[in-house]
Design a protein around this motif. Structure first.
Motif, PDB file in Angstrom:
ATOM      1  N   ALA A   1      -5.938   8.622   3.549  1.00 19.38           N
ATOM      2  CA  ALA A   1      -6.283   7.829   4.725  1.00 19.38           C
ATOM      3  C   ALA A   1      -5.076   7.036   5.218  1.00 19.38           C
ATOM      4  N   LEU A   2      -4.292   6.478   4.294  1.00 16.22           N
ATOM      5  CA  LEU A   2      -3.092   5.736   4.697  1.00 16.22           C
ATOM      6  C   LEU A   2      -2.059   6.675   5.313  1.00 16.22           C
TER       7      LEU A   2
ATOM      8  N   ILE B   1      -2.088  -0.440  12.044  1.00 13.71           N
ATOM      9  CA  ILE B   1      -2.177   0.485  10.908  1.00 13.71           C
ATOM     10  C   ILE B   1      -3.180  -0.036   9.894  1.00 13.71           C
ATOM     11  N   MET B   2      -3.069  -1.297   9.528  1.00 18.16           N
ATOM     12  CA  MET B   2      -3.952  -1.839   8.492  1.00 18.16           C
ATOM     13  C   MET B   2      -5.395  -1.978   8.998  1.00 18.16           C
TER      14      MET B   2
ATOM     15  N   TYR C   1       0.831  -1.212   0.000  1.00 15.23           N
ATOM     16  CA  TYR C   1       0.000   0.000   0.000  1.00 15.23           C
ATOM     17  C   TYR C   1       0.863   1.258   0.000  1.00 15.23           C
TER      18      TYR C   1
ATOM     19  N   GLU D   1      -6.883   0.008  11.249  1.00 11.84           N
ATOM     20  CA  GLU D   1      -7.438   1.368  11.250  1.00 11.84           C
ATOM     21  C   GLU D   1      -7.645   1.864   9.827  1.00 11.84           C
ATOM     22  N   TYR D   2      -6.716   1.534   8.941  1.00 11.30           N
ATOM     23  CA  TYR D   2      -6.851   1.923   7.535  1.00 11.30           C
ATOM     24  C   TYR D   2      -8.116   1.297   6.941  1.00 11.30           C
TER      25      TYR D   2
ATOM     26  N   ILE E   1     -11.094   3.449   5.242  1.00  7.66           N
ATOM     27  CA  ILE E   1     -11.443   3.369   3.816  1.00  7.66           C
ATOM     28  C   ILE E   1     -12.858   2.845   3.612  1.00  7.66           C
TER      29      ILE E   1
ATOM     30  N   ARG F   1      -2.648   9.454   6.818  1.00  6.54           N
ATOM     31  CA  ARG F   1      -3.186   9.895   8.110  1.00  6.54           C
ATOM     32  C   ARG F   1      -3.001   8.819   9.179  1.00  6.54           C
ATOM     33  N   VAL F   2      -3.349   7.591   8.868  1.00  8.39           N
ATOM     34  CA  VAL F   2      -3.202   6.510   9.849  1.00  8.39           C
ATOM     35  C   VAL F   2      -1.737   6.320  10.213  1.00  8.39           C
ATOM     36  N   TYR F   3      -0.892   6.281   9.195  1.00 11.83           N
ATOM     37  CA  TYR F   3       0.539   6.079   9.458  1.00 11.83           C
ATOM     38  C   TYR F   3       1.091   7.192  10.346  1.00 11.83           C
TER      39      TYR F   3
END
Length: 108
Positions: A65-66, A36-37, A16, A39-40, A44, A68-70
């Protein structure tokens, strides 16, 4: 051009980040991968619920979104889907979202 079809073929967290050309700390992803995944995926889901047929807009949302989560996990906070979705209105990025989606990024 990045497509939704290509997005659906991604498998790992690293896939990703590489797909969206996002720089990331491999150690953070190794340690926080599941969180991370997870929450991602939550974030999404909101994007797909609001998908209006504009694939570029959706792809921008998926990338942001990725990011932001990261960044939130990197700094110890995890956002809600409403927080991220609320930062995009009418296909326009607001605040640092615009910076995140721009090639140059920003400091703030």
């Amino acid at each position: 051009m990045k497509t939704l079809e290509a997005f659906y073929r991604l498998k790992t967290a690293e896939d990703y980040f590489e797909f969206f050309s996002i720089e990331y700390d491999k150690n953070i992803v190794a340690i926080k991968r599941f969180h991370i995944m997870k929450e991602y995926g939550t974030l999404i889901k909101k994007g797909f619920e609001n998908f209006n047929g504009d694939e570029k807009y959706l792809m921008d949302f998926l990338k942001f979104a990725l990011i932001r989560v990261y960044m939130d996990y990197k700094h110890g906070h995890a956002p809600s889907a409403a927080e991220v979705w609320g930062m995009i209105e009418n296909g326009e990025a607001k605040g640092c979202l615009a910076c995140a989606l721009s090639k140059g990024g920003c400091d703030g």
